[in-house]
Design a protein around this motif. Structure first.
Motif, PDB file in Angstrom:
ATOM      1  N   SER A   1       0.831  -1.212   0.000  1.00 50.98           N
ATOM      2  CA  SER A   1       0.000   0.000   0.000  1.00 50.98           C
ATOM      3  C   SER A   1       0.863   1.258   0.000  1.00 50.98           C
ATOM      4  N   MET A   2       1.992   1.189   0.684  1.00 50.52           N
ATOM      5  CA  MET A   2       2.900   2.341   0.763  1.00 50.52           C
ATOM      6  C   MET A   2       3.514   2.641  -0.614  1.00 50.52           C
ATOM      7  N   MET A   3       3.958   1.593  -1.307  1.00 50.22           N
ATOM      8  CA  MET A   3       4.566   1.768  -2.626  1.00 50.22           C
ATOM      9  C   MET A   3       3.533   2.273  -3.638  1.00 50.22           C
ATOM     10  N   LEU A   4       2.316   1.703  -3.594  1.00 49.53           N
ATOM     11  CA  LEU A   4       1.259   2.090  -4.542  1.00 49.53           C
ATOM     12  C   LEU A   4       0.861   3.550  -4.329  1.00 49.53           C
ATOM     13  N   ASN A   5       0.700   3.952  -3.077  1.00 47.82           N
ATOM     14  CA  ASN A   5       0.329   5.345  -2.778  1.00 47.82           C
ATOM     15  C   ASN A   5       1.423   6.322  -3.180  1.00 47.82           C
ATOM     16  N   LEU A   6       2.680   5.922  -2.991  1.00 51.45           N
ATOM     17  CA  LEU A   6       3.798   6.791  -3.376  1.00 51.45           C
ATOM     18  C   LEU A   6       3.760   7.078  -4.875  1.00 51.45           C
TER      19      LEU A   6
END
Length: 453
Positions: A412-417
């Protein structure tokens, strides 16, 4: 950190950006009198090489430019991105991804035509294309801050963090865990090291090597993926009509939406989700594809624009739809709590219990690795614009470090970034494109006269 990046992504994807991307795309569609759909046949002829001229300026053929651009867009956006859209928004999310793709075809036509119309020279004197160059060449030096904004965010947007993260998750879920291998930081670091080795060999060889690898990998992986999903759909043919209908009905009722509301309503939130996942998948209006198409061997900008507009059609209308239907007809979107690539893997193993997820693993591997090649090229172009072409290779080291980071951080962190950074890349790309759109229409009229002579 996860919460900060999520807040940043949600803020970047506010109403102004949706209006800029979708409203701007609709304006371009109307301005061109629905040109992408009227000249589909001509675009396919150009792609097949009917008009190729080896003496034209540029580095690579139309076909290689499209496959290089597609190798970055046909990837995790189609397998993991669609799965995220369905798990959060239900079947209706796919409808809004289609809307994003149809509008995106006209956006791609304009941005990639401009990439060839206004090619600039880097500090080595070599011809280059992309939003930062068409902003400078087409709008003048006073617009340089916009070009620098695109390049700075482009360097982050070009990091392969979602692809690497999902490839690691796929290898863990499909290969390692079922065979009793303990999954953790150590196994993820080993995978990251293998990916770093493969990527380094290709990306340090430059655009020619990248485009050669992409033109061989992309068509074969699309055919394999197409065949596998078709098998899933035929095996579940009795439920297929129900879900095709549901894509349309659910798009306006938002009955299966599970996320946060947008402007107080779930329908608005579903539309935003579909557009966001569509933009992540086909990258229309973001500005990455013009960098690949700007390097095409052609003196006809309109031809390159016509080839480029096929990207969202292949990417979202065909590949994403296949993934969505596979997830829907197998019912895994309702029966499992999986997300991202794991949800797509569940759909494959549901229909092909023994070997389904292993075949998906092959597709994921090729999708991810081909994306790794193209994105590194985009990042080096952005860095060379800011600090000079002689120093662009430094980006590759930054890129390689990011592979290790992506393999060991939450999805989720990578996708949001990447979502948030894509939003900020779209602002300079779309503003410049909307200002210069009438010039593309004028060029198109001149091109038609030349072709019809």
């Amino acid at each position: 950190m996860n919460e900060i990046i999520r807040a940043f992504s949600n803020y970047a994807w506010g109403l102004p950006l949706v209006i800029l991307l979708i409203g701007g795309g609709l304006y371009l569609l109307i301005l061109s009198r629905f040109l992408p759909f009227r000249f589909l046949g001509h675009a396919i002829q150009v792609l097949r090489g009917k008009y190729d001229n080896p003496d034209d300026a540029g580095e690579i053929s139309h076909f290689k430019a499209l496959t290089t651009a597609l190798s970055s867009t046909i990837g995790m956006g189609n397998i993991a991105g669609v799965a995220v859209a369905i798990s959060v928004g239900g079947p209706g999310a796919m409808f809004w991804m289609w809307v994003s793709a149809i509008v995106g075809m006209s956006t791609k036509f304009f941005t990639c035509s401009l990439a060839v119309m206004y090619r600039g020279k880097d500090s080595n004197g070599e011809l280059q294309g992309g939003p930062m160059y068409f902003i400078m060449e087409g709008l003048g030096k006073s617009w340089k801050p916009l070009a620098i904004m695109f390049s700075l965010f482009g360097m982050i947007g070009a990091l392969p963090v979602v692809n690497v993260n999902q490839l690691t998750q796929a290898i863990n879920d499909i290969v390692l865990t079922p065979n009793g291998v303990e999954v953790g930081l150590k196994s993820n670091l080993i995978l990251a090291f293998v990916l770093v080795t493969i990527t380094s060999i290709i990306i340090l060889g430059g655009l020619k090597r990248i485009s050669n690898a992409a033109s061989k990998l992309v068509p074969s992986m699309v055919i394999l993926y197409f065949a596998l999903v078709l098998f899933i759909l035929i095996s579940n043919y009795d439920t297929l009509p129900k879900y095709i209908l549901m894509i349309f009905t659910d798009a306006f009722s938002a009955d299966n939406y599970k996320g946060d509301a947008f402007f107080g309503g779930v329908l608005g939130a579903l539309i935003l989700l579909g557009i966001r996942r569509g933009a992540f998948s086909n990258e229309a209006g973001i500005g990455t594809a013009p960098m690949a198409h700007g390097a095409a061997k052609t003196n006809e900008p309109i031809r390159e624009g016509l080839v480029a507009m096929l990207g969202p059609a292949i990417d979202t209308l065909v590949v994403c739809t296949l993934t969505a239907l596979a997830i829907l007809v197998t019912g895994v979107w309702e029966t499992t709590s999986d997300n991202g690539v794991s949800l797509t893997a569940s759909a494959f193993s549901h229909t092909m219990p023994v070997y389904g997820d292993y075949l998906l693993m092959v597709c994921v591997l090729i999708f991810s690795i081909s994306s790794l090649f193209s994105y590194s090229y985009y990042g080096t172009k952005c860095l060379s614009f800011i600090i000079g072409a002689d120093k662009k290779h430094y980006y590759n080291y930054f890129y390689i470090i990011s592979i290790v980071l992506a393999a060991t951080t939450p999805f989720s962190m990578m996708l949001n970034l990447i979502d948030g950074v894509f939003a900020l890349m779209a602002i300079p790309t779309m503003i410049a494109t909307l200002i210069m759109a009438p010039r593309v229409v004028k060029e198109f009229k001149a091109y038609r006269k030349r072709v019809n002579q």
